[in-house]
Design an enzyme around this catalytic site. Structure first.
Site, mmCIF file in Angstrom:
data_model
loop_
_atom_site.group_PDB
_atom_site.id
_atom_site.type_symbol
_atom_site.label_atom_id
_atom_site.label_comp_id
_atom_site.label_asym_id
_atom_site.label_seq_id
_atom_site.Cartn_x
_atom_site.Cartn_y
_atom_site.Cartn_z
ATOM 1 N N CYS A 286 0.840 -1.198 0.000
ATOM 2 C CA CYS A 286 0.000 0.000 0.000
ATOM 3 C C CYS A 286 0.879 1.253 0.000
ATOM 4 O O CYS A 286 1.759 1.392 -0.843
ATOM 5 C CB CYS A 286 -0.970 -0.050 1.183
ATOM 6 N N LEU A 287 0.689 2.181 0.947
ATOM 7 C CA LEU A 287 1.535 3.369 0.992
ATOM 8 C C LEU A 287 2.992 3.002 1.190
ATOM 9 O O LEU A 287 3.892 3.689 0.693
ATOM 10 C CB LEU A 287 1.097 4.301 2.141
#
Length: 554
Positions: A286-287
């Site tokens: 994800c991030l």
């Protein structure tokens, strides 16, 4: 403008933003006025929609899948469903494709219409939901009493800042995040965990996990049966994982550069101290995957060859099509959000959770409310649900940097993102890449994840797995109804469009984990004895048992 006036303006801006639930009132008004003014000059469009509606067959359940069951067939429930579906279809047709309307404004107006439809569904009302009425008749109203008790418990927990009922049964270090290891590094932003080996020999290259700091890291080390970290450790990999600290108001000025330096770079330095001369399999989720891609591009630019491979799980690097979350990203939205965050120093977990719930309100808001408060049912808490409730805060500066430079400006994909004052280019990455998207991801849509193929000419293996943003990652061997598609594009190979990937890729039954582990092995050297825990001579002694102390903070 004087500092006093600027502060007054930002305070008023923040107050307006909070009234709108974090949405910019200006952005909403601009979107509606853009649509209304263009629609008003096209009177034939309304007539066309009405005529088309008159000849369309009756739908099953276009807007709420709960209405598709047989309970909604008898009168009057069939009438409720037909009226709702007809109105919803007509409203969406009215806002779609009006000539002259800005594309972002059109999407925002359609989003608001869908929000209203999700709320107005007859499935949400006691008087119009046949299942609720049947349950009430069968129990003599006990379901409503139980539902009222559930509501009171949930309200009290929210007011007190407590997690949902049952979450206490999934405590990090006790029931979840229990893979044995040691914290060998702690700075003001991260703890680095080194996991203890379970095999006599290990693959030469270690694996470094960098998760998203929007939530606690242990989604990758959930319960023993669905822990990706434990799975790789048991397969003979030396695994390290970054556990992010939950920031507070005092950390407001921590930015993306700090997350890169104190998170990825500091952790890589520590891994290199434990295993000098070994290259590292770097994995970002994800991030954390976006940050890992930035780090890998900077390392390639600077001729730092410590990476053996890069793995990006549900991570976006091109933000031109970020999915529904892009509805919250424009100049007006960011101005309001930045002022809200500047007042409190961070964006808290509840605010972020509200934004994600708005992306799928029927599934994440209304259906649970009916189940809990009208039907009187309380689904059992699961490890993933408990983790999802264990949110973190995001510092003002970091989140503003992320949204503005990556989402709004798309600086990374366009070669304008600066690291140490100089731009980085993803095409500089020349180590093998394992790129994974999940088919029903509403946070990082797989088509957006796939765009990395346009930005980098390295050897890329792309995998599309069943499930959503989190459930698709937690896809352990033996998980029911799981399959994945794989395709390798060799370095400098021809680009394959997403739809062509679906037609030509190889489908594999079962979990993607064994395929990933095999990919890691093919890019690893011979096995050897496990390394020591930590590197005391380099200032990295074991500090405490995994999962550490940062994961405990709320």
């Amino acid at each position: 403008m004087s500092e006093e006036h600027n502060e007054l303006d930002r305070s008023l801006h923040a107050a307006w933003g909070r009234l709108g639930g974090g949405m910019s009132p200006a952005a909403l008004m601009l979107a509606w006025s853009d649509w209304a003014l263009h629609f008003a000059t096209q009177p034939g469009r309304g007539a066309e929609v009405a005529l088309r509606e008159a000849v369309l067959p009756s739908p099953a359940a276009a807007h709420d899948p709960r209405l598709a069951t047989d309970d909604w067939t008898p009168w009057p429930f069939g009438m409720y469903r037909e009226t709702f579906e007809t109105a919803g279809r007509r409203l969406l047709a009215l806002v779609d494709g009006v000539r002259g309307v800005d594309r972002h404004h059109e999407q925002l107006v359609a989003f608001m219409v869908r929000q209203w439809l999700e709320m107005a569904s007859p499935a949400n009302s006691f008087a119009t939901n046949p299942q609720v009425l049947q349950r009430t008749a069968a129990t003599g109203g006990v379901n409503l009493l139980v539902g009222a008790s559930h509501w009171a418990q949930d309200f009290g927990r929210r007011v007190s800042g407590l997690p949902p009922e049952g979450a206490e049964a999934f405590r990090p270090g006790h029931e979840v995040a229990v893979t044995p290891g040691k914290v060998i590094l702690r700075n003001e932003l991260v703890e680095l965990i080194q996991y203890a080996p379970t095999t006599a020999t290990v693959h030469a290259e270690p694996v470094l996990f960098v998760s998203a700091w929007i939530m606690k890291y242990y989604v990758l080390d959930l319960s023993p049966h669905n822990s990706l970290i434990r799975y790789l450790v048991d397969k003979g990999h030396t695994v390290f994982a970054v556990s992010w600290r939950n920031p507070g108001a005092a950390d407001a000025q921590l930015g993306m550069a700090d997350y890169l330096q104190l998170g990825v770079r500091a952790s890589l330095d520590a891994v290199s101290a434990v295993l000098p001369g070994r290259r590292v399999h770097a994995l970002g989720y994800c991030l954390g995957g976006t940050l890992m891609a930035i780090a890998a591009a900077a390392m390639a630019r600077d001729r730092d060859d410590r990476l053996a491979s890069v793995t990006l799980l549900a991570a976006q690097t091109d933000f031109t099509e970020p999915g529904a979350i892009g509805l919250f990203i424009d100049e007006s939205q960011l101005a309001f959000l930045e002022d809200i965050m500047s007042r409190q120093g961070y964006l808290d977990a509840a605010q972020m959770a509200g934004a994600f719930q708005a992306l799928r309100p029927g599934e994440l808001v209304w259906a649970p409310m009916v189940r809990n408060y009208l039907l009187g049912e309380r689904p059992p808490m699961t490890d993933l649900m408990a983790w999802n409730a264990d949110g973190t805060r995001m510092p003002y500066r970091m989140h503003a940097d992320y949204l503005r430079h990556l989402f709004l400006d798309n600086a990374l994909a366009e070669g304008r993102y600066l690291v140490d004052g100089r731009p980085v280019a993803l095409n500089d990455i020349d180590v093998p890449v394992f790129l994974l998207g999940t088919r029903t991801d509403h946070v990082a849509p797989w088509h957006s994840v796939y765009k990395f193929n346009l930005l980098c000419d390295a050897d890329i293996t792309f995998v599309l797995t069943e499930g959503g943003h989190n459930a698709g990652i937690l896809s352990e061997p033996g998980h029911a109804h799981r399959s994945h598609r794989m395709m390798r594009r060799r370095a400098n190979g021809d680009y394959v469009a997403p739809d062509d990937f679906l037609d030509t890729s190889r489908e594999v039954e079962g979990s993607w984990w064994p395929s990933f582990q095999h990919w890691l092995v093919t890019h690893s050297g011979p096995r050897r004895r496990p390394p020591p825990m930590g590197a005391p001579r380099h200032g990295l002694p074991p500090l405490c048992e995994a999962p550490g102390i940062y994961v405990q903070a709320r």
